[in-house]
Write a protein that holds these residues in place. Structure first.
Motif, PDB file in Angstrom:
ATOM      1  N   ALA A   1      20.631 -15.173  42.204  1.00 17.89           N
ATOM      2  CA  ALA A   1      21.409 -14.067  42.787  1.00 17.89           C
ATOM      3  C   ALA A   1      21.576 -14.278  44.298  1.00 17.89           C
ATOM      4  O   ALA A   1      22.643 -14.012  44.859  1.00 17.89           O
ATOM      5  CB  ALA A   1      20.713 -12.745  42.507  1.00 17.89           C
TER       6      ALA A   1
ATOM      7  N   ALA B   1      26.263  -4.261  32.679  1.00 17.98           N
ATOM      8  CA  ALA B   1      25.030  -3.498  32.880  1.00 17.98           C
ATOM      9  C   ALA B   1      25.299  -2.003  33.090  1.00 17.98           C
ATOM     10  O   ALA B   1      24.365  -1.210  33.131  1.00 17.98           O
ATOM     11  CB  ALA B   1      24.273  -4.055  34.074  1.00 17.98           C
TER      12      ALA B   1
ATOM     13  N   ALA C   1      28.040 -11.837  39.606  1.00 16.65           N
ATOM     14  CA  ALA C   1      27.342 -10.558  39.844  1.00 16.65           C
ATOM     15  C   ALA C   1      28.228  -9.382  39.421  1.00 16.65           C
ATOM     16  O   ALA C   1      27.734  -8.391  38.852  1.00 16.65           O
ATOM     17  CB  ALA C   1      26.966 -10.446  41.316  1.00 16.65           C
TER      18      ALA C   1
ATOM     19  N   LYS D   1      19.384 -12.836  32.445  1.00 19.43           N
ATOM     20  CA  LYS D   1      20.630 -13.553  32.149  1.00 19.43           C
ATOM     21  C   LYS D   1      21.796 -12.882  32.865  1.00 19.43           C
ATOM     22  O   LYS D   1      21.773 -11.674  33.119  1.00 19.43           O
ATOM     23  CB  LYS D   1      20.891 -13.578  30.652  1.00 19.43           C
ATOM     24  CG  LYS D   1      19.929 -14.474  29.900  1.00 19.43           C
ATOM     25  CD  LYS D   1      20.442 -14.783  28.518  1.00 19.43           C
ATOM     26  CE  LYS D   1      19.427 -15.604  27.752  1.00 19.43           C
ATOM     27  NZ  LYS D   1      18.199 -14.869  27.453  1.00 19.43           N
ATOM     28  N   GLN D   2      22.808 -13.687  33.166  1.00 20.90           N
ATOM     29  CA  GLN D   2      23.972 -13.161  33.879  1.00 20.90           C
ATOM     30  C   GLN D   2      25.251 -13.519  33.138  1.00 20.90           C
ATOM     31  O   GLN D   2      25.317 -14.556  32.460  1.00 20.90           O
ATOM     32  CB  GLN D   2      24.013 -13.731  35.293  1.00 20.90           C
ATOM     33  CG  GLN D   2      22.835 -13.248  36.124  1.00 20.90           C
ATOM     34  CD  GLN D   2      22.969 -13.629  37.571  1.00 20.90           C
ATOM     35  OE1 GLN D   2      23.222 -14.776  37.881  1.00 20.90           O
ATOM     36  NE2 GLN D   2      22.771 -12.676  38.463  1.00 20.90           N
TER      37      GLN D   2
ATOM     38  N   LEU E   1      19.946  -8.953  29.643  1.00 23.96           N
ATOM     39  CA  LEU E   1      20.116  -8.702  31.085  1.00 23.96           C
ATOM     40  C   LEU E   1      18.756  -8.516  31.756  1.00 23.96           C
ATOM     41  O   LEU E   1      18.532  -8.993  32.872  1.00 23.96           O
ATOM     42  CB  LEU E   1      20.987  -7.465  31.307  1.00 23.96           C
ATOM     43  CG  LEU E   1      22.453  -7.580  30.860  1.00 23.96           C
ATOM     44  CD1 LEU E   1      23.197  -6.280  31.129  1.00 23.96           C
ATOM     45  CD2 LEU E   1      23.160  -8.727  31.579  1.00 23.96           C
ATOM     46  N   GLU E   2      17.863  -7.807  31.064  1.00 26.25           N
ATOM     47  CA  GLU E   2      16.519  -7.593  31.638  1.00 26.25           C
ATOM     48  C   GLU E   2      15.772  -8.910  31.785  1.00 26.25           C
ATOM     49  O   GLU E   2      14.943  -9.076  32.678  1.00 26.25           O
ATOM     50  CB  GLU E   2      15.717  -6.634  30.752  1.00 26.25           C
ATOM     51  CG  GLU E   2      16.086  -5.177  30.996  1.00 26.25           C
ATOM     52  CD  GLU E   2      15.527  -4.257  29.933  1.00 26.25           C
ATOM     53  OE1 GLU E   2      14.588  -4.674  29.225  1.00 26.25           O
ATOM     54  OE2 GLU E   2      16.052  -3.138  29.817  1.00 26.25           O
TER      55      GLU E   2
ATOM     56  N   THR F   1      28.378  -9.284  35.573  1.00 27.91           N
ATOM     57  CA  THR F   1      27.094  -8.811  35.040  1.00 27.91           C
ATOM     58  C   THR F   1      26.947  -7.306  35.279  1.00 27.91           C
ATOM     59  O   THR F   1      26.489  -6.575  34.394  1.00 27.91           O
ATOM     60  CB  THR F   1      25.927  -9.567  35.719  1.00 27.91           C
ATOM     61  OG1 THR F   1      26.180 -10.966  35.643  1.00 27.91           O
ATOM     62  CG2 THR F   1      24.611  -9.259  35.050  1.00 27.91           C
TER      63      THR F   1
ATOM     64  N   ALA G   1      20.626  -5.052  36.045  1.00 23.92           N
ATOM     65  CA  ALA G   1      20.999  -6.469  36.185  1.00 23.92           C
ATOM     66  C   ALA G   1      20.634  -6.957  37.580  1.00 23.92           C
ATOM     67  O   ALA G   1      20.560  -6.165  38.518  1.00 23.92           O
ATOM     68  CB  ALA G   1      22.494  -6.637  35.954  1.00 23.92           C
ATOM     69  N   THR G   2      20.402  -8.265  37.694  1.00 21.66           N
ATOM     70  CA  THR G   2      20.021  -8.838  38.986  1.00 21.66           C
ATOM     71  C   THR G   2      21.268  -8.981  39.862  1.00 21.66           C
ATOM     72  O   THR G   2      22.242  -9.602  39.457  1.00 21.66           O
ATOM     73  CB  THR G   2      19.387 -10.220  38.778  1.00 21.66           C
ATOM     74  OG1 THR G   2      18.417 -10.108  37.752  1.00 21.66           O
ATOM     75  CG2 THR G   2      18.724 -10.719  40.031  1.00 21.66           C
ATOM     76  N   ARG G   3      21.204  -8.399  41.035  1.00 23.20           N
ATOM     77  CA  ARG G   3      22.382  -8.440  41.901  1.00 23.20           C
ATOM     78  C   ARG G   3      21.981  -8.199  43.352  1.00 23.20           C
ATOM     79  O   ARG G   3      21.160  -7.335  43.632  1.00 23.20           O
ATOM     80  CB  ARG G   3      23.352  -7.364  41.452  1.00 23.20           C
ATOM     81  CG  ARG G   3      24.661  -7.422  42.183  1.00 23.20           C
ATOM     82  CD  ARG G   3      25.624  -6.434  41.594  1.00 23.20           C
ATOM     83  NE  ARG G   3      26.837  -6.401  42.362  1.00 23.20           N
ATOM     84  CZ  ARG G   3      27.833  -5.586  42.124  1.00 23.20           C
ATOM     85  NH1 ARG G   3      27.754  -4.722  41.138  1.00 23.20           N
ATOM     86  NH2 ARG G   3      28.910  -5.610  42.856  1.00 23.20           N
TER      87      ARG G   3
END
Lengths: 291, 300
Positions: A173, B178, B171, B224-225, B220-221, B174, A146-148
């Motif tokens: 992010a 994840a 974050a 998306k959050q 998620l890839e 998510t 996940a983007t973080r």
């Protein structure tokens, strides 16, 4: 409201007052009956378009040309959003272009300074440091589900993102990270200043504003500019104190400044800091979040 | 009386609440007057089963803000107004002006208000004086703020601040979906909302589905959050946590309610007291988990 004194405040464009407002109702009715269209004449509207321009150093830029009924003279301005040429209704397009050419050197200097401030946008694996609290913090990139973006247990700033995450996800992010850092700072400072205030802010939001650094709405909502997180902490703290003092005095009177002075004696240094660095901070954030 | 939603505020735990009952008494609910649109004030948390305007148990306080709202639909007023205006136009041969229109509308409201239905409203709040937290049983920030305003009116000063997370809630949520380790006692539920980070981007709402799987991983890839996530705490409490840190769909599960059923229930007041004790205990554990996970700022 605190604008740092660095930029001229720009109000929202308003339509001009409808004509005939001062006549009594009987006279107005008569005019309406006599008028062929029976509608009030439309006030002139603001017209915007973009025109190409070549700077003295050969750079090609676009200038926002605005024909504004409120403008009284031809005006050229430059901020983090680019160059803007304001024309009053009576000025011709040729006069506007002539004005641009007369100030080509000034425009070139502004563009060069802004390019220096802006730096590069956020780029995966390429951005090696991020501005935070007046410093450049080294950044490490790594693959993730996940983007973080956050500090890891060792205090290293790590940007984790899946390979397929686009620029928008990275920028979001980054924005979330800056907002969280801003909230952390506010959470640390706020208890110190709450005592002695008649009420607390109803909520605290971070926004991206063009000229202001903070504002307090009549309902107690406190808005702070997100680029404050990039500034040195004392400057950010001053803006918070400034806005909190508006809970005592909703103006910039002497009584207001006395309250600011009592809580934050070094406020003049911070105001000078914003005059010096303000535009660079806003420009840097805009570049990072706009890609 | 179990709370279904929690909108949270923090206040200094050093706040003096020793004179609370008398302060609340001065701001008790008064019936809405014939020409008033609404009224607000404190009512007994136990309703008709008690007189006290607050109920305390150790460090937990239960306050209830009651209110009466007059129901006067705008369409009813406008309809009657149009009829009056039409009658005047027919009688005088001219359309009444704006000032007349406003006067007629005010007269109509004055005439209709005493006959309007009165709708009772009620909002409960739990104050944990040790943690310095107010939990208002609503998911509406506006309603929660009005309850806090009432408490402020009663106490004179109540420096309550909305929750301030020192980390990005989106974050964290998510990360939990994840595969990041969840805090002790917390497990994923079966509901979440995933959003594309771009403005007006795609929104995926998932309900009654396991939140670990290929489908979720693909979202998620794509970047998306999570903006809402269902969670379960120790098989005692299930809830949906939003990125705004409002707790929705709060439900005490069998693991917690079993404790309640084993208690004696002589009367309604005793049962309400037992339920509040259970609620306050579970809330304390829940808040401790959230406070650590989201690094919630203290008010002092």
């Amino acid at each position: 409201m605190f604008d740092g004194g660095a930029f001229a405040p720009r109000g929202a464009v308003r339509l001009s007052r409808p004509e005939g407002r001062s006549y009594n109702s009987g006279m107005r009715s008569l005019f309406r009956l006599l008028s062929p269209s029976r509608t009030a004449p439309k006030p002139p509207v603001v017209q915007r378009d973009r025109i190409p321009f070549v700077l003295a150093d050969g750079h090609h830029i676009e200038i926002l040309r605005v024909r504004d009924p409120r403008a009284r003279r031809i005006k050229l301005s430059f901020d983090e959003r680019g160059a803007r040429l304001s024309l009053p209704l009576r000025a011709s397009l040729v006069a506007g272009e002539r004005f641009l050419h007369e100030h080509r050197d000034w425009l070139t200097a502004q563009f060069t300074a802004q390019t220096e401030h802006a730096g590069n946008g956020l780029q995966r694996d390429a951005t090696a440091a991020l501005p935070l609290r007046g410093e450049a913090v080294p950044l490490h990139w790594q693959g993730s589900r996940a983007t973080r973006l956050d500090f890891d247990a060792g205090g290293t700033l790590v940007f984790g993102a899946p390979a397929s995450a686009g620029n928008a996800a990275l920028q979001r992010a980054l924005r979330d990270f800056y907002e969280a850092q801003g909230r952390a700072d506010v959470g640390r400072w706020l208890p110190k200043y709450i005592a002695g205030l008649p009420r607390t802010p109803r909520r605290i939001v971070f926004k991206r504003t063009s000229t202001l650094w903070g504002s307090l709405a009549p309902d107690g909502s406190l808005a702070l500019d997100l680029s404050l997180v990039l500034a040195r902490p004392s400057a950010f703290e001053y803006v918070l104190v400034h806005e909190l003092c508006h809970l005592l005095h909703a103006d910039h009177s002497r009584r207001f400044w006395r309250e600011v002075e009592r809580r934050f004696p070094d406020w003049r240094d911070e105001r000078s800091y914003f005059n010096r660095e303000g535009r660079a901070l806003k420009t840097r954030l805009r570049t990072l979040l706009a890609g | 009386m179990f709370f279904r939603n929690l909108t949270l505020f923090r206040f200094p735990s050093s706040l003096d609440l020793s004179d609370l009952e008398s302060q609340l008494g001065e701001c008790a609910l008064k019936p809405v007057g014939p020409l008033e649109l609404s009224s607000r004030g404190f009512v007994p948390p136990f309703g008709q089963h008690g007189d006290a305007l607050s109920h305390g148990l150790h460090d937990a306080l239960w306050l209830t803000v009651g209110g009466e709202d007059k129901l006067l639909p705008g369409a009813v007023v406008n309809d009657l107004l149009q009829k009056k205006l039409a009658a005047i136009e027919e009688k005088e041969g001219r359309k009444p002006g704006g000032r007349t229109r406003k006067r007629l509308k005010d007269e109509l409201i004055t005439e209709l208000l005493p006959r309007a239905f009165v709708r009772p409203v009620r909002s409960d709040a739990l104050l944990d004086t040790t943690l310095g937290v107010v939990a208002v049983d609503t998911s509406s920030r506006k309603n929660a703020e009005s309850v806090v305003s009432e408490i402020r009116r009663a106490l004179g000063s109540f420096p309550a601040l909305p929750l301030n997370a020192e980390t990005a809630p989106r974050a964290i949520l998510t990360g939990w979906i994840a595969g990041d380790p969840l805090p002790d006692g917390l497990s994923l539920g079966d509901e979440c909302e995933l959003r594309d980070p771009t403005d007006s981007g795609a929104v995926v709402k998932i309900q009654r589905m396991e939140l670990v799987g290929d489908e979720i991983a693909k979202h998620l890839e794509a970047g998306k959050q999570a903006t809402r996530l269902a969670l379960v705490l120790d098989d005692h409490v299930s809830f949906v946590l939003g990125e705004d840190l409002v707790v929705r769909k709060l439900k005490l599960l069998d693991g917690a309610v079993d404790q309640l059923e084993s208690t004696d229930r002589d009367d309604v007041a005793a049962e309400l007291d037992a339920r509040f004790a259970l609620m306050a205990g579970e809330f304390k554990r829940l808040f401790a988990v959230l406070e650590k996970a989201f690094k919630l700022s203290k008010a002092t």
